[in-house]
Write a protein that holds these residues in place. Structure first.
Motif, mmCIF file in Angstrom:
data_model
loop_
_atom_site.group_PDB
_atom_site.id
_atom_site.type_symbol
_atom_site.label_atom_id
_atom_site.label_comp_id
_atom_site.label_asym_id
_atom_site.label_seq_id
_atom_site.Cartn_x
_atom_site.Cartn_y
_atom_site.Cartn_z
ATOM 1 N N GLY A 294 0.806 -1.210 0.000
ATOM 2 C CA GLY A 294 0.000 0.000 0.000
ATOM 3 C C GLY A 294 0.842 1.264 0.000
ATOM 4 N N PRO A 295 0.192 2.404 0.279
ATOM 5 C CA PRO A 295 0.910 3.680 0.354
ATOM 6 C C PRO A 295 1.980 3.672 1.428
ATOM 7 C CG PRO A 295 -1.453 4.025 0.173
ATOM 8 C CD PRO A 295 -1.255 2.561 0.432
ATOM 9 N N GLY A 296 2.793 4.717 1.416
ATOM 10 C CA GLY A 296 3.924 4.776 2.325
ATOM 11 C C GLY A 296 3.725 5.747 3.473
ATOM 12 N N ALA A 297 4.733 5.780 4.320
ATOM 13 C CA ALA A 297 4.774 6.706 5.452
ATOM 14 C C ALA A 297 6.022 7.563 5.342
ATOM 15 C CB ALA A 297 4.771 5.938 6.773
ATOM 16 N N PHE A 298 5.854 8.850 5.556
ATOM 17 C CA PHE A 298 6.978 9.799 5.614
ATOM 18 C C PHE A 298 7.055 10.249 7.066
ATOM 19 C CE2 PHE A 298 9.353 13.645 5.453
ATOM 20 C CZ PHE A 298 10.114 13.621 4.286
ATOM 21 N N LYS A 299 8.136 9.884 7.744
ATOM 22 C CA LYS A 299 8.201 10.020 9.204
ATOM 23 C C LYS A 299 9.134 11.157 9.615
ATOM 24 C CE LYS A 299 8.706 7.027 13.268
ATOM 25 N NZ LYS A 299 9.830 7.641 13.971
ATOM 26 N N VAL A 300 8.657 11.969 10.541
ATOM 27 C CA VAL A 300 9.475 13.036 11.113
ATOM 28 C C VAL A 300 9.383 12.963 12.631
ATOM 29 C CG1 VAL A 300 9.995 15.498 11.198
ATOM 30 C CG2 VAL A 300 8.991 14.519 9.127
ATOM 31 N N GLU A 301 10.530 12.871 13.269
ATOM 32 C CA GLU A 301 10.610 12.950 14.725
ATOM 33 C C GLU A 301 11.057 14.356 15.104
ATOM 34 O OE1 GLU A 301 9.965 10.725 17.105
ATOM 35 O OE2 GLU A 301 9.433 9.066 15.758
ATOM 36 N N PHE A 302 10.405 14.920 16.106
ATOM 37 C CA PHE A 302 10.730 16.270 16.561
ATOM 38 C C PHE A 302 11.184 16.249 18.014
ATOM 39 C CE2 PHE A 302 7.363 16.787 13.380
ATOM 40 C CZ PHE A 302 7.890 17.762 12.540
ATOM 41 N N ALA A 303 12.066 17.153 18.353
ATOM 42 C CA ALA A 303 12.329 17.515 19.744
ATOM 43 C C ALA A 303 11.601 18.833 19.963
ATOM 44 C CB ALA A 303 13.824 17.679 19.987
ATOM 45 N N PRO A 358 7.188 9.505 30.980
ATOM 46 C CA PRO A 358 8.048 10.694 31.072
ATOM 47 C C PRO A 358 9.532 10.405 30.942
ATOM 48 C CG PRO A 358 6.357 10.697 32.796
ATOM 49 C CD PRO A 358 6.327 9.336 32.164
ATOM 50 N N SER A 359 9.943 9.134 31.104
ATOM 51 C CA SER A 359 11.367 8.816 31.003
ATOM 52 C C SER A 359 11.922 9.068 29.610
ATOM 53 C CB SER A 359 11.608 7.343 31.379
ATOM 54 O OG SER A 359 11.107 6.465 30.371
ATOM 55 N N ARG A 360 11.047 9.254 28.629
ATOM 56 C CA ARG A 360 11.508 9.494 27.255
ATOM 57 C C ARG A 360 11.924 10.951 27.022
ATOM 58 N NH1 ARG A 360 8.125 5.779 23.165
ATOM 59 N NH2 ARG A 360 7.459 4.113 24.567
ATOM 60 N N SER A 361 11.554 11.839 27.935
ATOM 61 C CA SER A 361 11.839 13.259 27.782
ATOM 62 C C SER A 361 13.118 13.644 28.504
ATOM 63 C CB SER A 361 10.671 14.086 28.326
ATOM 64 O OG SER A 361 9.470 13.787 27.646
ATOM 65 N N ASN A 362 13.570 14.854 28.242
ATOM 66 C CA ASN A 362 14.709 15.442 28.946
ATOM 67 C C ASN A 362 14.238 16.784 29.497
ATOM 68 O OD1 ASN A 362 17.112 16.362 29.933
ATOM 69 N ND2 ASN A 362 18.266 16.169 28.024
ATOM 70 N N GLY A 363 13.802 16.760 30.754
ATOM 71 C CA GLY A 363 13.230 17.959 31.336
ATOM 72 C C GLY A 363 11.944 18.336 30.627
ATOM 73 N N ASP A 364 11.874 19.589 30.138
ATOM 74 C CA ASP A 364 10.672 20.044 29.450
ATOM 75 C C ASP A 364 10.824 19.956 27.931
ATOM 76 O OD1 ASP A 364 8.039 20.919 29.734
ATOM 77 O OD2 ASP A 364 8.583 23.004 29.299
ATOM 78 N N VAL A 365 11.822 19.217 27.471
ATOM 79 C CA VAL A 365 11.990 18.955 26.042
ATOM 80 C C VAL A 365 11.508 17.534 25.772
ATOM 81 C CG1 VAL A 365 13.597 18.811 24.100
ATOM 82 C CG2 VAL A 365 13.935 20.531 25.888
ATOM 83 N N HIS A 366 10.569 17.399 24.828
ATOM 84 C CA HIS A 366 9.878 16.136 24.650
ATOM 85 C C HIS A 366 10.042 15.584 23.231
ATOM 86 C CE1 HIS A 366 8.030 17.057 28.455
ATOM 87 N NE2 HIS A 366 7.530 18.177 27.971
ATOM 88 N N PRO A 367 10.102 14.250 23.099
ATOM 89 C CA PRO A 367 10.107 13.634 21.766
ATOM 90 C C PRO A 367 8.685 13.608 21.213
ATOM 91 C CG PRO A 367 10.162 11.937 23.446
ATOM 92 C CD PRO A 367 10.176 13.247 24.175
#
Length: 485
Positions: A294-303, A358-367
């Motif tokens: 099927g169709p694809g995925a274009f993935k972007v991860e942000f901080a 919350p262990s995935r974050s670094n302070g108030d910066v989140h994935p």
């Protein structure tokens, strides 16, 4: 591990090779090893885990899931009940809101684990939501006993499965008409779009009905520490059972493999045909080569500094957010990507796993996880379109971005060869293929060569980190070996 399989099985002297270490390859390895089979797992990448890997993709201290994110169908399955992954470090965590769907001008709708809470917030459409998902959620444990197996079997719970099938068989465009207001319609459209199918197609409601029901029965949990924790727990248990692993090994032919009684291929159908080669009956080769991706995925991860400022407040508490506007708008974009056209306003699936973990974050910066639906093999850059869609429902989002990690549809295929053309659902899920994956056969895992089976997400029940494709395929292999013995 709880118990062993019933019926004739093979002896501990037997051996198996599993090609691929995604959740299905690992599930197959665990199932075989638990029956005394000596198992070797070969992985082309340098790290194990396939679609269940997590990394610091943007900034130090931020844990991003590289593919699979939320896992509504992995919590309570025959596989999860058989193998105690919790004893090997796997812990599920739940967000307050399971999924949300923001709309323009600050509106939207949200799905809570409670059907009643969800229905109460949908106003006059609440009773319609409750009548579908409430009744199914009450019976979902029994429904999944059939739903998570190949379609061609004698149902254990035929009446319950029939009710589920009644809604699942509808085109999504028809089932959406069950609700009057845009918020309820959009809420279902957002989850139905997970199938990457045109809404007018028969059975295009199936994934939406299954995932919507799962949200109310099991929730949409995430794995503490990232989805990589799922594969880490499976690998830990596998090693305890004596499974051996080798990475950096690309398998192109059965002739490369050591002698074994069973071969399990956690690969795409066309790759399975290439690996087995001329030993495979021609009719099976043709069927696998015709498998439709099927169709694809274009993935972007942000901080993101401070998280995403969604205008619709429940989205700020949701583990998953479906970004696409109205149900009609999503229907149009899904039709466009199937026609090979990139929409200006694509459907974007976003995840905020850090809200539950919350262990995935670094302070108030989140994935912050996102991907857009794009045409198969799309070679363009959808980053700006994704950001614009999110900004539409969360003004000020762009100003909070500290870093990005982009993986295009073509790069998704390089990351995992099973994601052909960027297809992370691993199959177009048209009606025929939804029933007959990857081909029409009573045993869809068998490849026509004694001891050789396919166990990837292209087999029943399909995509997800539930491991049931590998589990089912391994049971088929064990039964076949037992019959031969």
């Amino acid at each position: 591990m709880t118990g062993t399989l019933a019926g004739p099985m093979i002896l501990a002297m037997s051996s198996a090779v599993v090609v691929g270490s995604g959740p299905n390859g690992l599930a197959a390895a665990l199932t075989l090893a638990s029956e005394g089979v000596e198992v070797l797992v070969l992985e082309a990448a340098e790290t194990l885990g396939g679609g269940t890997r997590s990394s610091e993709l943007t900034l130090p201290g931020l844990v991003h899931d590289e593919c699979s994110a939320a896992h509504p169908l992995a919590v309570d399955t025959p596989f999860s009940r058989r193998f105690d992954l919790g004893a090997h470090g796997l812990k599920w965590l739940w967000p307050e809101v399971q999924f949300a769907h923001p709309l323009d001008r600050g509106g939207g709708a949200a799905a809570y684990q409670s059907v009643e809470e969800t229905a109460a917030l949908l106003g006059r459409d609440g009773s319609g939501w409750r009548s579908i998902f409430g009744s199914l959620a009450e019976r979902f444990d029994d429904i999944t006993e059939d739903f998570l197996r190949p379609m061609l079997h004698v149902p254990v719970h035929p009446l319950k499965l029939a009710r589920f099938g009644l809604y699942s068989g509808m085109p999504a465009s028809l089932l959406i008409q069950r609700w009057s207001d845009e918020d309820a319609r959009a809420l279902f459209a957002g989850v139905a779009a997970h199938a990457l199918r045109p809404f007018a197609a028969p059975m295009s409601s199936a994934i939406g009905v299954a995932l919507g029901t799962a949200a109310h029965r099991y929730g949409w949990p995430v794995a503490e520490g990232g989805s990589g924790s799922i594969s880490a727990a499976m690998i830990s248990l596998a090693k305890e059972l004596g499974v051996k692993f080798e990475t950096g090994v690309t398998v192109n032919s059965l002739s490369q493999l050591p002698a074994s009684d069973i071969v399990m291929l956690d690969v795409a159908p066309a790759a399975a045909a290439r690996i087995v080669g001329e030993a495979m009956p021609r009719r099976i080769t043709r069927a696998l080569e015709r498998f439709r991706h099927g169709p694809g995925a274009f993935k972007v991860e942000f901080a993101v500094d401070g998280g995403v400022p969604w205008t619709y407040e429940p989205a700020r508490r949701a583990g998953t957010v479906h970004v696409g506007g109205s149900a009609r708008e999503i229907a149009v974009t899904e039709r466009q990507i199937h026609a090979g056209r990139m929409p200006e306003r694509p459907y974007v699936l976003a995840c905020q796993q850090y809200l539950a973990d919350p262990s995935r974050s670094n302070g108030d910066v989140h994935p912050f996880y996102s991907y857009a639906h794009v045409p198969a093999g799309y070679t363009g850059d959808a980053t700006a379109l994704i950001e614009k869609q999110i900004e539409r429902f969360a003004p000020g989002f762009r100003e909070r971005i500290l870093a990005r990690h982009v993986r295009s549809a073509t790069e998704m295929a390089l990351y995992n060869a099973n994601y052909v053309g960027g297809d992370i659902v691993t199959g177009s899920n048209d009606p025929r293929q939804l029933v007959f994956r990857p081909r029409a056969a009573l045993n869809p895992y068998a490849l026509g060569v004694p001891g050789v089976f396919i166990c990837s997400a292209a087999t029943p029940p399909g995509a997800g980190a539930h491991g049931m494709c590998g589990y089912n395929a391994a049971l088929a292999a064990l039964r076949a070996a037992g019959e031969v013995r």
